[in-house]
Design a protein around this motif. Structure first.
Motif, PDB file in Angstrom:
ATOM      1  N   THR A  16       9.581 -13.102  10.605  1.00 53.63           N
ATOM      2  CA  THR A  16       8.442 -13.247  11.551  1.00 53.63           C
ATOM      3  C   THR A  16       7.156 -12.678  10.683  1.00 53.63           C
ATOM      4  O   THR A  16       7.288 -11.612   9.673  1.00 53.63           O
ATOM      5  N   PRO A  17       6.765 -13.204   9.878  1.00 58.39           N
ATOM      6  CA  PRO A  17       5.111 -12.139   9.310  1.00 58.39           C
ATOM      7  C   PRO A  17       4.838 -11.378   9.473  1.00 58.39           C
ATOM      8  O   PRO A  17       4.225 -11.546  11.065  1.00 58.39           O
ATOM      9  N   ILE A  18       4.651 -10.098   9.103  1.00 54.82           N
ATOM     10  CA  ILE A  18       4.132  -8.876   9.984  1.00 54.82           C
ATOM     11  C   ILE A  18       2.557  -8.775   9.803  1.00 54.82           C
ATOM     12  O   ILE A  18       2.130  -8.781   8.620  1.00 54.82           O
ATOM     13  N   ARG A  19       1.298  -9.504  10.524  1.00 54.66           N
ATOM     14  CA  ARG A  19       0.422  -8.970  10.754  1.00 54.66           C
ATOM     15  C   ARG A  19      -0.646  -7.379  10.227  1.00 54.66           C
ATOM     16  O   ARG A  19      -0.638  -7.209  10.917  1.00 54.66           O
ATOM     17  N   ILE A  20      -0.962  -7.014   9.465  1.00 50.29           N
ATOM     18  CA  ILE A  20      -1.970  -6.541   9.244  1.00 50.29           C
ATOM     19  C   ILE A  20      -2.973  -6.477   9.185  1.00 50.29           C
ATOM     20  O   ILE A  20      -3.695  -6.874   8.377  1.00 50.29           O
ATOM     21  N   VAL A  21      -4.081  -5.042   9.391  1.00 55.08           N
ATOM     22  CA  VAL A  21      -5.187  -5.006   9.004  1.00 55.08           C
ATOM     23  C   VAL A  21      -5.559  -3.785   8.078  1.00 55.08           C
ATOM     24  O   VAL A  21      -4.897  -2.662   8.544  1.00 55.08           O
ATOM     25  N   VAL A  22      -6.180  -3.880   7.140  1.00 53.72           N
ATOM     26  CA  VAL A  22      -6.468  -2.998   6.302  1.00 53.72           C
ATOM     27  C   VAL A  22      -8.074  -1.936   5.979  1.00 53.72           C
ATOM     28  O   VAL A  22      -8.697  -2.653   5.851  1.00 53.72           O
ATOM     29  N   ALA A  23      -7.988  -0.834   6.592  1.00 51.97           N
ATOM     30  CA  ALA A  23      -9.007  -0.085   7.231  1.00 51.97           C
ATOM     31  C   ALA A  23      -9.728   1.010   6.592  1.00 51.97           C
ATOM     32  O   ALA A  23      -8.476   1.958   6.272  1.00 51.97           O
ATOM     33  N   ASP A  24     -10.545   0.660   5.109  1.00 43.61           N
ATOM     34  CA  ASP A  24     -10.600   1.569   4.327  1.00 43.61           C
ATOM     35  C   ASP A  24     -11.798   1.344   3.827  1.00 43.61           C
ATOM     36  O   ASP A  24     -12.589   0.346   3.701  1.00 43.61           O
ATOM     37  N   ASP A  25     -12.623   3.112   3.399  1.00 41.40           N
ATOM     38  CA  ASP A  25     -13.968   2.882   3.772  1.00 41.40           C
ATOM     39  C   ASP A  25     -14.131   1.514   1.564  1.00 41.40           C
ATOM     40  O   ASP A  25     -15.633   2.211   0.942  1.00 41.40           O
ATOM     41  N   HIS A  26     -12.892   2.409   0.897  1.00 41.96           N
ATOM     42  CA  HIS A  26     -13.825   2.142  -0.609  1.00 41.96           C
ATOM     43  C   HIS A  26     -12.983   0.366  -1.157  1.00 41.96           C
ATOM     44  O   HIS A  26     -11.221   0.087  -0.565  1.00 41.96           O
ATOM     45  N   GLU A  63      -5.713  -8.665  16.912  1.00 41.83           N
ATOM     46  CA  GLU A  63      -4.321  -7.535  17.796  1.00 41.83           C
ATOM     47  C   GLU A  63      -3.389  -7.750  16.669  1.00 41.83           C
ATOM     48  O   GLU A  63      -1.665  -8.478  16.835  1.00 41.83           O
ATOM     49  N   PRO A  64      -3.174  -7.102  15.384  1.00 39.23           N
ATOM     50  CA  PRO A  64      -2.089  -6.637  14.227  1.00 39.23           C
ATOM     51  C   PRO A  64      -1.125  -6.198  14.668  1.00 39.23           C
ATOM     52  O   PRO A  64      -1.117  -5.234  15.859  1.00 39.23           O
ATOM     53  N   ASP A  65      -0.213  -6.364  13.633  1.00 39.51           N
ATOM     54  CA  ASP A  65       1.636  -5.443  14.478  1.00 39.51           C
ATOM     55  C   ASP A  65       0.907  -3.581  13.233  1.00 39.51           C
ATOM     56  O   ASP A  65       1.398  -3.229  14.554  1.00 39.51           O
ATOM     57  N   ILE A  66       0.336  -3.840  12.492  1.00 39.05           N
ATOM     58  CA  ILE A  66       0.066  -2.887  12.015  1.00 39.05           C
ATOM     59  C   ILE A  66      -1.021  -2.992  11.549  1.00 39.05           C
ATOM     60  O   ILE A  66      -1.604  -3.409  10.834  1.00 39.05           O
ATOM     61  N   LEU A  67      -2.007  -1.262  11.494  1.00 38.29           N
ATOM     62  CA  LEU A  67      -2.936  -0.989  11.539  1.00 38.29           C
ATOM     63  C   LEU A  67      -3.091  -0.160  10.114  1.00 38.29           C
ATOM     64  O   LEU A  67      -2.867   1.293  10.369  1.00 38.29           O
ATOM     65  N   LEU A  68      -3.461  -0.706   9.205  1.00 39.93           N
ATOM     66  CA  LEU A  68      -3.528   0.919   7.971  1.00 39.93           C
ATOM     67  C   LEU A  68      -4.903   1.907   7.605  1.00 39.93           C
ATOM     68  O   LEU A  68      -6.178   0.805   7.651  1.00 39.93           O
ATOM     69  N   LEU A  69      -5.104   2.397   8.424  1.00 40.30           N
ATOM     70  CA  LEU A  69      -6.097   3.107   9.327  1.00 40.30           C
ATOM     71  C   LEU A  69      -6.620   4.330   7.987  1.00 40.30           C
ATOM     72  O   LEU A  69      -5.681   5.529   7.871  1.00 40.30           O
ATOM     73  N   ASP A  70      -8.036   4.347   7.121  1.00 45.41           N
ATOM     74  CA  ASP A  70      -8.343   5.590   6.313  1.00 45.41           C
ATOM     75  C   ASP A  70      -8.829   6.846   7.272  1.00 45.41           C
ATOM     76  O   ASP A  70      -9.493   6.255   8.407  1.00 45.41           O
ATOM     77  N   LEU A  71      -8.154   7.837   7.071  1.00 49.71           N
ATOM     78  CA  LEU A  71      -8.691   9.086   7.362  1.00 49.71           C
ATOM     79  C   LEU A  71     -10.410   9.275   7.421  1.00 49.71           C
ATOM     80  O   LEU A  71     -10.586   9.606   8.133  1.00 49.71           O
ATOM     81  N   LYS A  93       0.279  -0.207  16.521  1.00 48.48           N
ATOM     82  CA  LYS A  93       1.361   0.339  15.305  1.00 48.48           C
ATOM     83  C   LYS A  93      -0.159   1.349  14.575  1.00 48.48           C
ATOM     84  O   LYS A  93       0.647   0.221  13.081  1.00 48.48           O
ATOM     85  N   ILE A  94      -0.116   2.766  14.567  1.00 46.85           N
ATOM     86  CA  ILE A  94      -1.175   2.462  13.414  1.00 46.85           C
ATOM     87  C   ILE A  94      -0.364   3.898  12.237  1.00 46.85           C
ATOM     88  O   ILE A  94      -0.353   4.487  12.581  1.00 46.85           O
ATOM     89  N   ILE A  95      -0.754   3.593  10.726  1.00 41.47           N
ATOM     90  CA  ILE A  95      -0.282   4.489   9.904  1.00 41.47           C
ATOM     91  C   ILE A  95      -1.776   5.193   9.051  1.00 41.47           C
ATOM     92  O   ILE A  95      -2.549   4.304   8.534  1.00 41.47           O
ATOM     93  N   MET A  96      -2.080   6.680   9.139  1.00 44.07           N
ATOM     94  CA  MET A  96      -3.056   7.037   8.560  1.00 44.07           C
ATOM     95  C   MET A  96      -3.054   6.670   7.067  1.00 44.07           C
ATOM     96  O   MET A  96      -1.733   6.878   6.556  1.00 44.07           O
ATOM     97  N   LEU A  97      -3.691   6.692   6.042  1.00 49.67           N
ATOM     98  CA  LEU A  97      -3.755   6.673   4.945  1.00 49.67           C
ATOM     99  C   LEU A  97      -5.296   6.959   4.936  1.00 49.67           C
ATOM    100  O   LEU A  97      -6.177   7.133   4.847  1.00 49.67           O
ATOM    101  N   THR A  98      -4.280   7.995   3.401  1.00 52.31           N
ATOM    102  CA  THR A  98      -5.323   9.362   3.215  1.00 52.31           C
ATOM    103  C   THR A  98      -5.838   9.909   1.770  1.00 52.31           C
ATOM    104  O   THR A  98      -4.288   9.840   1.584  1.00 52.31           O
ATOM    105  N   SER A  99      -6.210  10.608   1.300  1.00 51.18           N
ATOM    106  CA  SER A  99      -6.693  10.966  -0.228  1.00 51.18           C
ATOM    107  C   SER A  99      -5.709  12.566   0.642  1.00 51.18           C
ATOM    108  O   SER A  99      -5.195  13.031  -0.223  1.00 51.18           O
ATOM    109  N   THR A 100      -6.089  13.169   1.492  1.00 52.44           N
ATOM    110  CA  THR A 100      -5.905  14.280   1.630  1.00 52.44           C
ATOM    111  C   THR A 100      -6.113  14.850   3.149  1.00 52.44           C
ATOM    112  O   THR A 100      -6.710  14.363   4.010  1.00 52.44           O
TER     113      THR A 100
END
Length: 235
Positions: A16-26, A63-71, A93-100
């Motif tokens: 089934t499609p994996i539902r994702i939210v993308v959180a980043d200020d850019h 209520e996504p399956d995964i959140l891509l969250l900017d640090l 499930k949260i994956i942190m997305l970051t430059s550093t």
């Protein structure tokens, strides 16, 4: 064996499609990540967020399956948003997305409940693999799949102890970036343009920085930053 694992991972995504939210200020980052995911079978971006507060709202509502969250985000930093979401919706499930990110921040994120860390300069190669690792119940740390979180945390803690983190005087990652700009001689307008924020926001950052460091002028801040190694100067 590796082939069977890969097939299993692909099956998880394809079912089934994996539902994702993308959180980043850019906006450019959000657009790029969304495009990557739309080219991957089985992924669907159902929401976007430009700051920590919106990330929390979007995640709790959709209520996504995964959140891509900017640090590093305005209004509420990524780790604080992570903490708030985990207390209310631990299933996501949260994956942190970051430059550093520092070793200590990785440890804190994993202890709060993050499932992975992906560096923005490695997104093209790591994003899809990190999503599959996390979806299958594992973690993604240091650019690779991690099965045993306890072992990984122990190794990270040893690394943190061996290389003490620099003292930051309570400055946030964005405030440290602003300090670097000040040391380089940037005006408020320059800083605003570099980080795509308003000059009023720059002034608020500077006010907070002055309060935390106990200085009152840009020159004093530059000297303080150099003396206390808040910035790394090029030789």
């Amino acid at each position: 064996m590796k082939e069977s694992i890969k097939k299993s991972d692909d099956a998880v995504v394809a079912a089934t499609p994996i539902r994702i939210v993308v959180a980043d200020d850019h906006p450019v980052v959000r657009f790029g990540v969304k495009n990557m995911l739309e080219n991957e079978a089985g992924f669907e971006v159902v929401g976007e967020a430009e700051d920590g507060d919106v990330a929390i709202t979007q995640t709790l509502e959709l209520e996504p399956d995964i959140l891509l969250l900017d640090l590093q985000m305005p209004r509420l930093p990524g780790l604080e948003a992570l903490r708030a979401i985990m207390s209310k919706s631990p299933r996501v499930k949260i994956i942190m997305l970051t430059s550093t990110i520092s070793t200590q921040q990785i440890i804190e994120a994993l202890q709060i409940g993050a499932r992975g860390i992906v560096l923005k300069d490695a997104v093209a190669g790591d994003l899809s693999r990190s999503l599959r690792a996390v979806l299958s119940g594992d973690y993604w740390i240091g650019g690779e799949r991690v099965v045993n979180l306890v072992t990984a945390l122990n190794e990270l803690m040893k690394k943190a102890a061996a290389v003490p983190e620099r003292k930051t005087y309570g400055l946030t990652p964005r405030e440290l970036e602003v300090v670097t700009c000040i040391v380089e001689g940037c005006s408020n307008k320059d800083v605003a343009k570099q980080f795509t924020i308003s000059e009023e926001t720059v002034k608020r950052h500077l006010s907070n920085i002055f309060d935390k460091t106990g200085v009152s002028t840009r020159l004093e801040l530059a000297l303080f930053a150099i003396a206390h190694k808040l910035v790394v100067l090029d030789n």
